[in-house]
Write an enzyme that holds these catalytic residues in place. Structure first.
Site, PDB file in Angstrom:
ATOM      1  CG  ASP A  91      -9.050  47.731 -40.074  1.00 56.06           C
ATOM      2  OD1 ASP A  91      -9.061  47.127 -39.060  1.00 56.06           O
ATOM      3  OD2 ASP A  91     -10.114  48.253 -40.424  1.00 56.06           O
TER       4      ASP A  91
ATOM      5  CB  CYS B 242     -11.071  44.644 -39.868  1.00 58.87           C
ATOM      6  SG  CYS B 242     -12.435  43.728 -40.448  1.00 58.87           S
TER       7      CYS B 242
ATOM      8  CB  THR C  95     -16.903  43.687 -37.833  1.00 52.70           C
ATOM      9  OG1 THR C  95     -16.869  43.705 -39.051  1.00 52.70           O
ATOM     10  CG2 THR C  95     -17.548  44.651 -37.091  1.00 52.70           C
TER      11      THR C  95
ATOM     12  CG  HIS D 262     -16.622  20.466 -42.872  1.00 49.50           C
ATOM     13  ND1 HIS D 262     -17.918  20.205 -42.797  1.00 49.50           N
ATOM     14  CD2 HIS D 262     -15.976  19.359 -42.439  1.00 49.50           C
ATOM     15  CE1 HIS D 262     -18.192  19.247 -41.799  1.00 49.50           C
ATOM     16  NE2 HIS D 262     -16.844  18.534 -41.647  1.00 49.50           N
TER      17      HIS D 262
ATOM     18  CG  HIS E 273     -15.762  18.404 -46.564  1.00 48.18           C
ATOM     19  ND1 HIS E 273     -16.898  19.059 -46.611  1.00 48.18           N
ATOM     20  CD2 HIS E 273     -15.747  17.520 -45.774  1.00 48.18           C
ATOM     21  CE1 HIS E 273     -17.470  18.406 -45.459  1.00 48.18           C
ATOM     22  NE2 HIS E 273     -16.400  17.648 -45.247  1.00 48.18           N
TER      23      HIS E 273
HETATM   24  C1  RB5 Z   1     -13.066  50.470 -38.919  1.00 51.59           C
HETATM   25  O1  RB5 Z   1     -13.845  51.088 -38.207  1.00 51.59           O
HETATM   26  C2  RB5 Z   1     -14.101  48.882 -39.190  1.00 51.59           C
HETATM   27  O2  RB5 Z   1     -15.178  49.377 -40.048  1.00 51.59           O
HETATM   28  C3  RB5 Z   1     -13.340  47.966 -39.691  1.00 51.59           C
HETATM   29  O3  RB5 Z   1     -12.459  47.545 -38.951  1.00 51.59           O
HETATM   30  C4  RB5 Z   1     -14.030  46.694 -39.879  1.00 51.59           C
HETATM   31  O4  RB5 Z   1     -14.901  46.490 -38.869  1.00 51.59           O
HETATM   32  C5  RB5 Z   1     -14.892  46.671 -41.279  1.00 51.59           C
HETATM   33  O5  RB5 Z   1     -15.573  45.685 -41.675  1.00 51.59           O
END
Ligand code: RB5
Length: 146
Positions: A8, A65, A67, A98, A133
């Site tokens: 994203d 993304c 996080t 694993h 596994h």
């Molecule tokens: C975008 O702001 C953020 O929410 C997205 O990149 C991600 O971290 C969502 O889990």
């Protein structure tokens, strides 16, 4: 090996670094987006990328993304996907050994470029150990088939 990349807006800069790394390593890939800084919704990119891995168009996927959490939740909704959210080199290796993870997910707001590249290199080189596994992965597949 052919890899599908997706991010994203939160992951776009780090994904470009990963694409450069794959170029240097001579590993084939397609980046299916977003390739943008405008705000987008991670499922719109993570789910199609995961589907392409599940259907065999690509061997593996790398998703990024902010996080890593949104992309990993999205990818793991797709049957046949074992997406691993990884922010350290040890886990990058062990999730291949694993879990036979077929999608790597990272958070661009969590780790830096150098660590991300080390994680990518380790994850791509990692081999599934099989053995005990296999049964565990088969249980995941059996649950998906319900
Ligand atoms: C975008 O702001 C953020 O929410 C997205 O990149 C991600 O971290 C969502 O889990």
């Amino acid at each position: 090996m052919k890899i599908v990349l997706a991010s994203d807006h939160g992951g776009v800069d780090l994904l470009r670094e990963v694409a450069n790394q794959l170029d240097e390593l001579g590993i084939a890939y397609d980046n299916i987006g977003c390739d943008c800084k405008d705000s987008v919704d991670y499922p719109d990119y993570g789910i199609p990328a995961a589907e392409k891995v599940a259907e065999g168009t690509y061997d593996r996927g790398i998703l990024i993304c902010g996080t890593g959490i949104g992309m990993s939740i999205a990818a793991n909704k797709v049957k046949g996907i074992r997406a691993a959210l990884v922010h350290d080199v040890y886990t990058a290796r062990v999730t291949r050994e694993h879990n036979d993870s077929n999608v790597l997910v990272m958070g661009a707001r969590v780790i830096g470029v150098d660590l991300a590249k080390e994680i990518v290199k380790t994850w791509l080189a990692g081999e599934f150990e099989g053995g005990r596994h296999i049964n565990r992965i088969e249980k995941l597949s059996a649950y998906e088939a319900k």
